[in-house]
Design a protein around this motif. Sequence first.
Motif, PDB file in Angstrom:
ATOM      1  N   VAL A  59      25.063  53.845  39.849  1.00  0.00           N
ATOM      2  CA  VAL A  59      25.814  52.917  39.169  1.00  0.00           C
ATOM      3  C   VAL A  59      26.879  52.403  40.083  1.00  0.00           C
ATOM      4  CG1 VAL A  59      27.337  52.206  37.187  1.00  0.00           C
ATOM      5  CG2 VAL A  59      25.435  53.883  36.905  1.00  0.00           C
ATOM      6  N   VAL A  60      26.947  51.104  40.680  1.00  0.00           N
ATOM      7  CA  VAL A  60      27.515  50.500  41.516  1.00  0.00           C
ATOM      8  C   VAL A  60      28.917  49.858  40.693  1.00  0.00           C
ATOM      9  CG1 VAL A  60      28.083  48.568  43.225  1.00  0.00           C
ATOM     10  CG2 VAL A  60      25.807  49.916  43.108  1.00  0.00           C
ATOM     11  N   VAL A  61      30.179  50.391  41.115  1.00  0.00           N
ATOM     12  CA  VAL A  61      31.461  50.063  40.723  1.00  0.00           C
ATOM     13  C   VAL A  61      31.955  49.427  41.911  1.00  0.00           C
ATOM     14  CG1 VAL A  61      31.063  51.209  38.623  1.00  0.00           C
ATOM     15  CG2 VAL A  61      32.280  52.258  40.457  1.00  0.00           C
ATOM     16  N   PHE A  62      33.090  48.696  41.427  1.00  0.00           N
ATOM     17  CA  PHE A  62      34.107  48.024  42.413  1.00  0.00           C
ATOM     18  C   PHE A  62      35.248  48.773  42.998  1.00  0.00           C
ATOM     19  CE2 PHE A  62      31.933  44.148  40.193  1.00  0.00           C
ATOM     20  CZ  PHE A  62      30.970  44.199  40.918  1.00  0.00           C
ATOM     21  N   SER A  63      35.761  49.637  42.359  1.00  0.00           N
ATOM     22  CA  SER A  63      36.912  50.410  42.670  1.00  0.00           C
ATOM     23  C   SER A  63      36.818  51.835  42.261  1.00  0.00           C
ATOM     24  CB  SER A  63      37.904  49.603  42.124  1.00  0.00           C
ATOM     25  OG  SER A  63      38.135  50.031  40.736  1.00  0.00           O
ATOM     26  N   GLU A  64      37.661  52.772  42.880  1.00  0.00           N
ATOM     27  CA  GLU A  64      37.731  54.031  42.373  1.00  0.00           C
ATOM     28  C   GLU A  64      38.368  54.190  41.128  1.00  0.00           C
ATOM     29  OE1 GLU A  64      36.849  56.653  43.898  1.00  0.00           O
ATOM     30  OE2 GLU A  64      36.375  56.071  45.874  1.00  0.00           O
ATOM     31  N   LEU A  65      39.277  53.062  40.576  1.00  0.00           N
ATOM     32  CA  LEU A  65      39.755  53.071  39.193  1.00  0.00           C
ATOM     33  C   LEU A  65      38.512  52.836  38.087  1.00  0.00           C
ATOM     34  CD1 LEU A  65      42.837  50.970  39.575  1.00  0.00           C
ATOM     35  CD2 LEU A  65      43.014  53.421  39.118  1.00  0.00           C
ATOM     36  N   GLN A  66      37.765  52.109  38.405  1.00  0.00           N
ATOM     37  CA  GLN A  66      36.619  52.019  37.780  1.00  0.00           C
ATOM     38  C   GLN A  66      35.786  53.145  37.601  1.00  0.00           C
ATOM     39  OE1 GLN A  66      34.080  48.618  38.729  1.00  0.00           O
ATOM     40  NE2 GLN A  66      33.181  48.443  36.653  1.00  0.00           N
ATOM     41  N   VAL A  68      49.438  28.600  46.594  1.00  0.00           N
ATOM     42  CA  VAL A  68      49.142  29.774  45.784  1.00  0.00           C
ATOM     43  C   VAL A  68      48.078  29.811  44.915  1.00  0.00           C
ATOM     44  CG1 VAL A  68      50.544  31.406  44.564  1.00  0.00           C
ATOM     45  CG2 VAL A  68      52.088  29.964  45.929  1.00  0.00           C
ATOM     46  N   PHE A  69      47.493  30.982  44.718  1.00  0.00           N
ATOM     47  CA  PHE A  69      46.236  31.323  43.811  1.00  0.00           C
ATOM     48  C   PHE A  69      46.769  32.212  42.738  1.00  0.00           C
ATOM     49  CE2 PHE A  69      42.850  33.901  42.410  1.00  0.00           C
ATOM     50  CZ  PHE A  69      41.817  33.052  41.916  1.00  0.00           C
ATOM     51  N   LEU A  70      46.867  31.919  41.454  1.00  0.00           N
ATOM     52  CA  LEU A  70      47.338  32.647  40.490  1.00  0.00           C
ATOM     53  C   LEU A  70      46.302  33.134  39.494  1.00  0.00           C
ATOM     54  CD1 LEU A  70      50.095  29.884  39.637  1.00  0.00           C
ATOM     55  CD2 LEU A  70      50.760  32.233  40.316  1.00  0.00           C
ATOM     56  N   LEU A  71      46.232  34.590  39.483  1.00  0.00           N
ATOM     57  CA  LEU A  71      45.469  35.169  38.513  1.00  0.00           C
ATOM     58  C   LEU A  71      45.998  36.033  37.426  1.00  0.00           C
ATOM     59  CD1 LEU A  71      42.374  35.452  37.870  1.00  0.00           C
ATOM     60  CD2 LEU A  71      42.468  37.398  39.577  1.00  0.00           C
ATOM     61  N   PRO A  72      46.281  35.750  36.292  1.00  0.00           N
ATOM     62  CA  PRO A  72      47.319  36.478  35.231  1.00  0.00           C
ATOM     63  C   PRO A  72      46.503  37.296  34.384  1.00  0.00           C
ATOM     64  CG  PRO A  72      46.854  34.132  34.471  1.00  0.00           C
ATOM     65  CD  PRO A  72      46.158  34.287  35.767  1.00  0.00           C
ATOM     66  N   SER A  73      45.097  37.810  34.729  1.00  0.00           N
ATOM     67  CA  SER A  73      44.111  38.351  33.705  1.00  0.00           C
ATOM     68  C   SER A  73      44.700  39.847  32.953  1.00  0.00           C
ATOM     69  CB  SER A  73      42.864  38.808  34.412  1.00  0.00           C
ATOM     70  OG  SER A  73      42.109  37.802  35.075  1.00  0.00           O
ATOM     71  N   LEU A  74      44.381  39.992  31.850  1.00  0.00           N
ATOM     72  CA  LEU A  74      44.864  41.087  31.029  1.00  0.00           C
ATOM     73  C   LEU A  74      43.771  42.050  31.376  1.00  0.00           C
ATOM     74  CD1 LEU A  74      45.416  39.507  27.578  1.00  0.00           C
ATOM     75  CD2 LEU A  74      47.017  40.273  29.094  1.00  0.00           C
ATOM     76  N   VAL A  75      42.606  41.704  31.724  1.00  0.00           N
ATOM     77  CA  VAL A  75      41.633  42.851  32.271  1.00  0.00           C
ATOM     78  C   VAL A  75      40.892  42.209  33.296  1.00  0.00           C
ATOM     79  CG1 VAL A  75      41.478  44.158  30.052  1.00  0.00           C
ATOM     80  CG2 VAL A  75      39.816  41.966  30.524  1.00  0.00           C
ATOM     81  N   GLU A  76      40.166  42.828  34.174  1.00  0.00           N
ATOM     82  CA  GLU A  76      39.472  42.499  35.363  1.00  0.00           C
ATOM     83  C   GLU A  76      38.556  43.768  35.847  1.00  0.00           C
ATOM     84  OE1 GLU A  76      38.586  39.852  37.107  1.00  0.00           O
ATOM     85  OE2 GLU A  76      39.923  38.420  36.508  1.00  0.00           O
ATOM     86  N   GLY A  77      37.455  43.207  36.695  1.00  0.00           N
ATOM     87  CA  GLY A  77      36.519  44.147  37.327  1.00  0.00           C
ATOM     88  C   GLY A  77      37.309  44.157  38.762  1.00  0.00           C
ATOM     89  N   THR A  96      47.642  40.011  38.505  1.00  0.00           N
ATOM     90  CA  THR A  96      48.211  41.237  37.739  1.00  0.00           C
ATOM     91  C   THR A  96      47.463  42.417  38.329  1.00  0.00           C
ATOM     92  OG1 THR A  96      46.359  41.072  36.109  1.00  0.00           O
ATOM     93  CG2 THR A  96      48.283  39.862  35.549  1.00  0.00           C
ATOM     94  N   ASP A  97      47.920  43.677  37.866  1.00  0.00           N
ATOM     95  CA  ASP A  97      47.204  44.773  38.265  1.00  0.00           C
ATOM     96  C   ASP A  97      46.192  45.353  37.419  1.00  0.00           C
ATOM     97  OD1 ASP A  97      48.946  45.296  35.981  1.00  0.00           O
ATOM     98  OD2 ASP A  97      49.878  47.362  36.777  1.00  0.00           O
ATOM     99  N   ALA A  98      45.569  44.780  36.570  1.00  0.00           N
ATOM    100  CA  ALA A  98      44.351  44.719  35.806  1.00  0.00           C
ATOM    101  C   ALA A  98      43.130  44.917  36.619  1.00  0.00           C
ATOM    102  CB  ALA A  98      44.019  43.469  35.019  1.00  0.00           C
ATOM    103  N   GLY A  99      42.236  45.983  36.283  1.00  0.00           N
ATOM    104  CA  GLY A  99      41.245  46.400  36.963  1.00  0.00           C
ATOM    105  C   GLY A  99      41.379  46.664  38.284  1.00  0.00           C
ATOM    106  N   ALA A 100      40.674  46.115  39.507  1.00  0.00           N
ATOM    107  CA  ALA A 100      40.956  46.571  40.677  1.00  0.00           C
ATOM    108  C   ALA A 100      41.798  45.695  41.603  1.00  0.00           C
ATOM    109  CB  ALA A 100      39.607  46.888  41.423  1.00  0.00           C
TER     110      ALA A 100
END
Length: 386
Positions: free
Chosen positions: A150-157, A280-289, A307-311
Amino acid sequence: MTHIAWLGKKSPFCGNVTYGLTTTEALRDRGHEISFIHFDSSGTSSTGTASSPDVVLPYLVKSQVYTIPSPGAQRELRESLERLQPDLVHASLTLSPLDFRLPDLCQQLGLPLVATFHPPFDASLRNLSAGTQQLTYQLYAPSLAKYDRVVVFSELQADVLMRLGVPSHRLAVIPNGVDPQRWTPGNPAEPSERLQELRQRFSGQRVFLYMGRIATEKNVEALLRAWKLVQPSGCRLVVVGDGPMRQSLMQNYGEDAGILWRGHEPDQSVRLALLQLAEVFLLPSLVEGLSLALLEAMASGTACVATDAGADGEVLEGGAGIVISTQGVTTQLRTLLPVLRDQPVLTAELGRRARQRALERYTLTQNIDQLERLYGELSPAGSVLA
């Protein structure tokens, strides 16, 4: 080289679609044979031919988030795999009932099975969206434990899935990657035609950019509220994308607040020019991969706030961008926006650092190198790659 049956999406446009098309294109460029299996709107199936390797499966419902296949889709998939005889199957999981049946199907056919698991997450469960995504992870974990990898994108995931019972040896952490030759800062001496057009369109204005789905989990309204409260002089917020919340948000946040809505932009050259133009690029996500849009912005040399959501926080940590919490996004941005407006030297330096981070850790070449090594571990045909 390896013959890969790639099960994924070609529409509607989303990060999963971009991931699948970009990855398979890169694998083909390295000489691998790809049979792309996806759900199509025609309502009829196609098992593909030598000249047209796509395999089309019928469906009942398809959206950016999930797919419900037609009753005969599993049988048609099995028949196609039996005919194609690939070396392995790579499923870029579409959030579909078919995802849960793939391990048994591939085991019966003697095919190694790889999954890329895309659903966004927030390991801290700080909001309702994070809780909803946690249920998705809980639902999928028993089936993911049956996949060969299973490929995931980060150690957190990976940590989230291991806590839910997926064995560590089944997981492969392979971050998303972008092509830094395609996603690159604009050339001041020779700007592209698209970039010249945008510079004329926004003459005298500094552009702040959001690019992505307009949906609850993306938390775009928090950004819009902050922008409306600050309304930084000489600046324009450009919102690129579509989704279920777009129409309602457009009614409350419009040109009078310095916000321009562009809708979905299918032309990659225009998206690149927008990133090159934006300060500036802005990404205010609540959840992310791991947001591909964020990586594209970084490679394009745009200062990034996420945000610090996901990775995403992991991607920007250590000075490659500004990381904010998923809690209190409006308040944090209300403080940050005037600083970013008043400090163009800061945004330029953040853009430089963002591109450097993308080159160091998040290139498509690195991503494909790791995928080839994984395929070599699982398939005798790919062993020469290991």
